[in-house]
Design an enzyme around this catalytic site. Sequence first.
Site, PDB file in Angstrom:
ATOM      1  CG  ASP A 301      -2.014  -1.048   1.117  1.00 23.76           C
ATOM      2  OD1 ASP A 301      -2.230  -1.571   0.003  1.00 23.76           O
ATOM      3  OD2 ASP A 301      -2.631  -1.366   2.144  1.00 23.76           O
ATOM      4  N   GLY A 302       2.034   1.195   0.622  1.00 20.70           N
ATOM      5  CA  GLY A 302       2.923   2.355   0.627  1.00 20.70           C
ATOM      6  C   GLY A 302       3.380   2.741  -0.762  1.00 20.70           C
ATOM      7  CG  ASN A 380      -3.972   5.693   3.581  1.00 21.85           C
ATOM      8  OD1 ASN A 380      -4.820   5.265   2.807  1.00 21.85           O
ATOM      9  ND2 ASN A 380      -3.023   4.920   4.084  1.00 21.85           N
ATOM     10  CG  ASP A 410      -2.800  11.398  22.903  1.00 21.30           C
ATOM     11  OD1 ASP A 410      -2.588  12.244  23.786  1.00 21.30           O
ATOM     12  OD2 ASP A 410      -2.594  10.178  23.061  1.00 21.30           O
TER      13      ASP A 410
END
Length: 537
Positions: A301-302, A380, A410
């Site tokens: 996917d990268g 993404n 966060d």
Amino acid sequence: MSPSKLDSTASFGHEEASVSRSRSENGSADSLSLFHSEKAVEELLQQTPVAGMDEHLIEFSEALRTVAKALRRAAEGKASAQAEAAEWKRRYELERTRNIQMERKARMAERLSAETKGCIDCGRVKNSDNQLMQQNESNEHSEKICMNNGIWSHEVLCDRESDSNSNADLNNMMNKASFKLSWWCNGENGDQHKHDIVSFEKGDITTAERSSKQISLKWESDPQTVLILTKPNSVSVRILCIQMVRWLKEKKKLNVYVEPRVRTELLAESSNFNYVQTWKDDSEITHLHIKVDLVITLGGDGTVLWAASMFKGPVPPIVPFSLGSLGFMTPFHSEHFKECLDSVLRGPISITLRHRLLCRVVRDAAKNEYETEEPFLVLNEVTIDRGISSYLTNLECYCDNSFVTCVQGDGLILSTTSGSTAYSLAAGGSMVHPQVPGILFTPICPHSLSFRPLILPEHVTVRIVVPFNSRSPAWASFDGKDRKLLAAGDALLCSMAPWPVPTACQVDSTNDFLRSIHDGLHWNLRKTQSFDGPRET
């Protein structure tokens, strides 16, 4: 007056003096100080025994509440004004771009007419005129579709460059394969209505209409140029790349583009790979969508994310081969690459239009929302977190003109539906079919039990602002890279980009998605209940 009453009165006077001194130092009280002031006043109302002071404290508390309401209304008015200004700016840019296109068309028509005057072959002159008329009709039709739907056409992506570069790009576009996208239906007599959503000659995709139905791609002319992108530092990927490049050139007679690094590796393997093409600098990457008909990725996917990041506008269809770990976007297996590519090049094929987010950082010093840094396109997610700070992130979130919430935790994730199986899923967000257009609004460890994730519609613009009362700055990262510091007063604007990423499907969009979450995440995998047990009678 008793000593206890005097002490209480002195304490109240000291509190009031400290509040006024703090307000004079800061210039104006923020919402946080107002809240603490009201809390202190309520405590004094409950504790003080001095007669006649209750009315004074109540009036003081009401005044603080009035100031807080006024500040809130001012913030909402500012957001509304900024959104209205953004809309007028967008309309101005569209009109300006259309005027530029009309001027370019006029210059192209004059140039072609001058060339055709010197042409001896009358038949060729006639064909050139017909092609020019068809191209103009096609462009006008594409502009009409895009303007009616409020989406930029592919012509907006033309760079402002010299006439020589325009001629080179025109020649490349004449050689680029054309295709057509249509809704897929079960057979010619199926119940689903079949109609075209995007149809123009030179293969750049812009979203004219969005739907969750399956989309099919049919080539109207044969592909001629293929770009291969590979995962680095992998022996198996390198071997497969060598085999694929040789097969595409010798068997399919296609022009092959690779990255400069890959071309160096191929030439080190054999000097016979000198036919492989590449680019020299980053400026040539911006014109790849004009030259390339098909993109092949070898990795996970990268690698697909890297391929999408190379195209700042239209993206050619991508055929992703799985040579990574999970592979939510890589349905094809490398063992059968010849059969897969044969099917893709022959067509038609099912594709998934994966929508991207267009993100812009607006600094506090900017005069308006159009003084932004270079925009980012993410496939993404964009993440806003606290970085190395030990303090909670404090973010004000707006959806168009509406205040959404204040994030204290966060951080926050704004994800596409393709990214719903990535960071958003780990933070508690839902898994969403990639063909569903929408923006996922997922908090990261919020300091609130009632803060649940949201899914916003595709047409909204989400604005994330770091307020001036934030104890620390925030950090934004785009698809896990390109981190940007967001100081107090800075804002991040996110909206749906008009250029989706088309990825080829092995079967169809739904089948590939369900298979990926079953194989990659073992979704809802458990032992089957025993058959020989108690039953209802």
